[in-house]
Enzyme design. Structure first.
Site, PDB file in Angstrom:
ATOM      1  N   GLN A 121      74.493  72.482 139.823  1.00 38.91           N
ATOM      2  CA  GLN A 121      73.969  71.408 140.670  1.00 38.91           C
ATOM      3  C   GLN A 121      72.501  71.659 140.997  1.00 38.91           C
ATOM      4  O   GLN A 121      72.034  71.364 142.086  1.00 38.91           O
ATOM      5  CB  GLN A 121      74.818  71.271 141.934  1.00 38.91           C
ATOM      6  CG  GLN A 121      76.147  70.586 141.688  1.00 38.91           C
ATOM      7  CD  GLN A 121      75.973  69.163 141.140  1.00 38.91           C
ATOM      8  OE1 GLN A 121      75.050  68.457 141.507  1.00 38.91           O
ATOM      9  NE2 GLN A 121      76.864  68.767 140.243  1.00 38.91           N
ATOM     10  N   SER A 122      71.785  72.217 140.041  1.00 34.22           N
ATOM     11  CA  SER A 122      70.375  72.545 140.259  1.00 34.22           C
ATOM     12  C   SER A 122      69.542  71.297 140.584  1.00 34.22           C
ATOM     13  O   SER A 122      69.532  70.318 139.823  1.00 34.22           O
ATOM     14  CB  SER A 122      69.818  73.209 138.997  1.00 34.22           C
ATOM     15  OG  SER A 122      68.418  73.235 139.036  1.00 34.22           O
ATOM     16  N   ASN A 123      68.844  71.376 141.703  1.00 27.87           N
ATOM     17  CA  ASN A 123      67.909  70.300 142.047  1.00 27.87           C
ATOM     18  C   ASN A 123      66.672  70.376 141.172  1.00 27.87           C
ATOM     19  O   ASN A 123      66.084  69.366 140.804  1.00 27.87           O
ATOM     20  CB  ASN A 123      67.528  70.406 143.521  1.00 27.87           C
ATOM     21  CG  ASN A 123      68.731  70.233 144.417  1.00 27.87           C
ATOM     22  OD1 ASN A 123      69.378  69.193 144.399  1.00 27.87           O
ATOM     23  ND2 ASN A 123      69.076  71.270 145.174  1.00 27.87           N
ATOM     24  N   ALA A 159      66.600  71.240 138.106  1.00 24.32           N
ATOM     25  CA  ALA A 159      66.929  70.627 136.813  1.00 24.32           C
ATOM     26  C   ALA A 159      66.753  69.109 136.891  1.00 24.32           C
ATOM     27  O   ALA A 159      66.137  68.488 136.012  1.00 24.32           O
ATOM     28  CB  ALA A 159      68.359  70.976 136.421  1.00 24.32           C
TER      29      ALA A 159
END
Ligand SMILES: Cc1ncc(COP(=O)(O)O)c(C=O)c1O
Length: 337
Positions: free
Chosen positions: A75-77, A79
């Protein structure tokens, strides 16, 4: 400061608002609290990574790269935001994400947006999620063989260039505080890779900020951060021609609010998300800003922060991850379905 000479592409909607959270202060019977709304930096739905990526992508473009390699958790922001900004300037984006495609949260929240933005995703089943071994280098090699010019974005954007974004954010904040005649005692920020905290600390040491920067870790233990962050700060100071910040003995970092680990929801985080939504109409996220707020609330309730203080809470964004946590974040409270 010398950011004027650094390559940069303007993506962020600045200045972000500085808003008083009167209802939250009242419910907590606590100090004055102001939100610095970096969740509203805009591009790619906003968050702290936009300020960092202005300088990082600026450098990648100036050096002639055509592809960004970005790593992070499911859930990388980073990314999501790098994928959006890459599209804006015509860079291809390769994501290397910790986890497996079978993860039940696979196509929701940030990851849904990553796919919508057209990023190519490689999964690495890794624990802890920030250790990718040779995966980044493998992706880079494969891209080079296909004739591309890849640029590896440092984890969390925590390079000296990335820090420049938060040195500048400090100047913006100090200007707003001065205009509003507010002199806060402490600035709270969530700490992941530590780049935002480092930039804010360097910014405070080189301005009239006058507040203490307090970091709430969401993943690493305090000792790890205290060993690492002074070096980050020194490298940022060197790049930007600034005086460095005080040594590790004066860094204010808490690791008491991590719970079972990175991305694992805690009851206190759930409560913080719900309380801020219901008092201020502002969404926090389950991985970063929710845990940071949980720390602030606890320090107020236990009396470590006095009612007479003034606090700034840097809202670093991340709320798209809420959709991947759906029912997990709803509190077991009366009136909640
Ligand atoms: C929403 C949000 N808040 C805070 C952070 C922490 O920032 P840093 O990695 O600079 O410590 C991140 C990093 O991914 C983030 O996405």
């Amino acid at each position: 400061m010398t950011t004027g000479n650094m390559p940069r592409i303007r993506f962020a909607n600045l200045p972000t608002p500085l808003e008083e959270a009167r209802n939250l202060s009242r419910v907590l019977n606590g100090p004055r609290i102001f939100f610095k709304r970096d969740d509203l930096t805009g591009s790619g739905l906003g968050g702290n990574k936009v300020r960092k990526l202005e300088f990082i992508i600026g450098r990648a473009v100036e050096e002639g790269h055509d592809t960004l390699i970005v790593c992070g958790g499911y859930q990388s922001n980073m990314a999501r935001i790098a994928s959006a900004l890459g599209n804006k300037v015509g860079l291809h984006v390769e994501l290397v994400l910790g986890g497996t495609p079978e993860d039940s949260r696979a196509r929701n929240g940030n990851l849904l947006l990553d796919y919508l933005l057209g990023a190519n995703v490689t999964y690495v089943d890794t624990v802890p999620r920030w250790e990718f071994g040779t995966a980044l280098e493998d992706v880079r090699e494969a891209l080079l063989k296909r004739g591309r010019k890849p640029f590896i974005v440092p984890l969390g954007g925590s390079s000296p260039e990335g820090m420049a974004g938060y040195v500048e954010a400090t100047a913006e904040l100090v200007q707003q505080l001065t205009a509003m005649s507010i002199a806060p005692d402490r600035l709270f920020v969530a700490v992941g890779s530590g780049g935002t905290y480092s930039g804010l600390t360097l910014g405070a040491a080189n301005s009239s900020a006058g507040y203490e920067v307090v970091g709430i870790s969401v993943s690493r233990d305090k000792q790890y951060l205290i060993d690492k962050i002074p070096d980050n700060i020194n490298r940022g100071a060197e790049l930007l021609g600034l005086k460095s910040a005080p040594g590790c003995e004066s860094l204010s970092i808490y690791d008491d609010y991590i719970g079972d680990g990175y991305g694992a929801l805690t009851d206190a985080c759930k409560e913080a998300i719900s309380l801020v939504a219901r008092t201020e109409g502002i969404f926090l996220d389950p991985v970063y800003s929710g845990k940071c707020m949980a720390g602030l609330i606890d320090l107020i309730r236990t009396g470590a922060i006095a009612k007479s203080e003034t606090i700034v809470f840097l809202h670093t964004g991340g709320w798209p991850a809420l959709f991947a946590y759906d029912s997990d974040v709803l509190p077991p409270a009366p009136g909640c379905p």
